[in-house]
Design a protein around this motif. Sequence first.
Motif, PDB file in Angstrom:
ATOM      1  N   ASP A  28      57.676  33.565  42.667  1.00  0.00           N
ATOM      2  CA  ASP A  28      59.027  33.026  42.808  1.00  0.00           C
ATOM      3  C   ASP A  28      60.036  34.148  42.577  1.00  0.00           C
ATOM      4  O   ASP A  28      59.703  35.200  42.009  1.00  0.00           O
ATOM      5  CB  ASP A  28      59.232  31.894  41.794  1.00  0.00           C
ATOM      6  CG  ASP A  28      60.547  31.158  41.987  1.00  0.00           C
ATOM      7  OD1 ASP A  28      61.069  31.143  43.117  1.00  0.00           O
ATOM      8  OD2 ASP A  28      61.061  30.600  40.995  1.00  0.00           O
ATOM      9  N   LEU A  29      61.300  33.932  42.993  1.00  0.00           N
ATOM     10  CA  LEU A  29      62.319  34.960  42.806  1.00  0.00           C
ATOM     11  C   LEU A  29      63.199  34.705  41.594  1.00  0.00           C
ATOM     12  O   LEU A  29      63.388  35.584  40.751  1.00  0.00           O
ATOM     13  CB  LEU A  29      63.200  35.071  44.067  1.00  0.00           C
ATOM     14  CG  LEU A  29      62.528  35.648  45.316  1.00  0.00           C
ATOM     15  CD1 LEU A  29      63.541  35.737  46.450  1.00  0.00           C
ATOM     16  CD2 LEU A  29      61.923  37.016  45.032  1.00  0.00           C
ATOM     17  N   ASN A  30      63.760  33.506  41.481  1.00  0.00           N
ATOM     18  CA  ASN A  30      64.727  33.222  40.418  1.00  0.00           C
ATOM     19  C   ASN A  30      64.027  32.642  39.194  1.00  0.00           C
ATOM     20  O   ASN A  30      63.648  31.474  39.173  1.00  0.00           O
ATOM     21  CB  ASN A  30      65.796  32.247  40.923  1.00  0.00           C
ATOM     22  CG  ASN A  30      66.550  32.800  42.114  1.00  0.00           C
ATOM     23  OD1 ASN A  30      66.928  33.961  42.125  1.00  0.00           O
ATOM     24  ND2 ASN A  30      66.754  31.977  43.134  1.00  0.00           N
ATOM     25  N   MET A  31      63.860  33.494  38.177  1.00  0.00           N
ATOM     26  CA  MET A  31      63.162  33.096  36.955  1.00  0.00           C
ATOM     27  C   MET A  31      63.826  33.758  35.761  1.00  0.00           C
ATOM     28  O   MET A  31      64.441  34.824  35.884  1.00  0.00           O
ATOM     29  CB  MET A  31      61.683  33.522  37.004  1.00  0.00           C
ATOM     30  CG  MET A  31      60.863  32.879  38.090  1.00  0.00           C
ATOM     31  SD  MET A  31      59.142  33.492  38.111  1.00  0.00           S
ATOM     32  CE  MET A  31      59.391  35.162  38.740  1.00  0.00           C
ATOM     33  N   PRO A  32      63.697  33.161  34.566  1.00  0.00           N
ATOM     34  CA  PRO A  32      64.208  33.807  33.352  1.00  0.00           C
ATOM     35  C   PRO A  32      63.277  34.934  32.901  1.00  0.00           C
ATOM     36  O   PRO A  32      62.190  35.112  33.449  1.00  0.00           O
ATOM     37  CB  PRO A  32      64.217  32.660  32.330  1.00  0.00           C
ATOM     38  CG  PRO A  32      63.088  31.771  32.782  1.00  0.00           C
ATOM     39  CD  PRO A  32      63.102  31.844  34.291  1.00  0.00           C
ATOM     40  N   VAL A  33      63.707  35.676  31.897  1.00  0.00           N
ATOM     41  CA  VAL A  33      62.954  36.769  31.283  1.00  0.00           C
ATOM     42  C   VAL A  33      62.812  37.944  32.253  1.00  0.00           C
ATOM     43  O   VAL A  33      63.312  39.037  32.023  1.00  0.00           O
ATOM     44  CB  VAL A  33      61.559  36.341  30.762  1.00  0.00           C
ATOM     45  CG1 VAL A  33      60.869  37.510  30.060  1.00  0.00           C
ATOM     46  CG2 VAL A  33      61.671  35.137  29.841  1.00  0.00           C
TER      47      VAL A  33
END
Length: 340
Positions: free
Chosen positions: A54-59
Amino acid sequence: MTTRVLICDDSRFARRQMARAVPKGWDVEMLYAENGQQALDIIRQGQADVTFLDLNMPVMDGYQAMEQIRSEDLPTMVIVVSGDVQPEARKRMQAMGALDFIAKPVDTEKLAGLLTQYGLYSGDMEKRQVEEDTASQSDRLDVYRELINVAMGQAGDKLAQVLGEFIHLPIPNVNQIASSELRMAIAEIQHKAYVSAVSQGFVSAGIKGEALVIFNETNFSSLVKLLKYRSQALNEQQEVEALMDVSNILIGACLNALAEQLDVKFSQNHPIILGRHCDLEQLLKNNVSRWNQVVAIEIGYSIDSQDIHFDLLLLFPKESMDVMFDKLMYMSGRADGYPA
């Protein structure tokens, strides 16, 4: 020979959607990661032959993880799976070495065809079975977030096509709150004292909601130039047109993507300007939702190269979100539960 497949996505719901899309006839061992950092740890151990990223992730997001995979020459084949379908996003990831790019929600037949194309799989396209369990409240918010993630990406792509700029997409923020807390919640996402805002209501069978686009006070002149109006001079009429045009693009594309995922049709009210260059507190005081409980979904779009920032806020009464959840479970073939 068993292929080790890593699915990296911050959404539990999205991870299980991806797992279900993997062809049943493919001999795989599934591993999961919630962000790019966890994925890198698994890949560095040699445990991921193929990574769905995936592209939009936290950390650590997908762009950062892909850059590390490239710089360290890590042994994995990366296929991006994202709601951000902008051509620039695809171009950036493939330039860093991603094998290909799949838009969410994942089409099983297209995935099988892609895997066959790259010599990773040959066989039937039957979906893989994944264990299910019941949905907790946090699970429901995760489902809503992924539903909006896909809609957010399509709206961003539409706006990028019109403006000719890459749109930075965030992780959507989803919260169930009392309507009395709504003013505070909006104030937290918009730190500017003076804003301009456009509102539009929408309704379908069992579903109703309001969309609110809040613009901060930066660079309206750049927005007018990107919209390529005949007159590039910034005046009151041009500013109003820019507010309405951008709001119509965002709200329309987002609702179309939601409708497609839920198999419904939305009727939309005429958009109205709630205020221009006005005090945020006063604007919220005059327009706060009258529902007792709302699910507030905030998406912060930005065009960094032009210093343009605006928030799309979707507000649904809890009853409408319950209907949307049931519809999505039915559309996903999981009407009785939520994937583990």
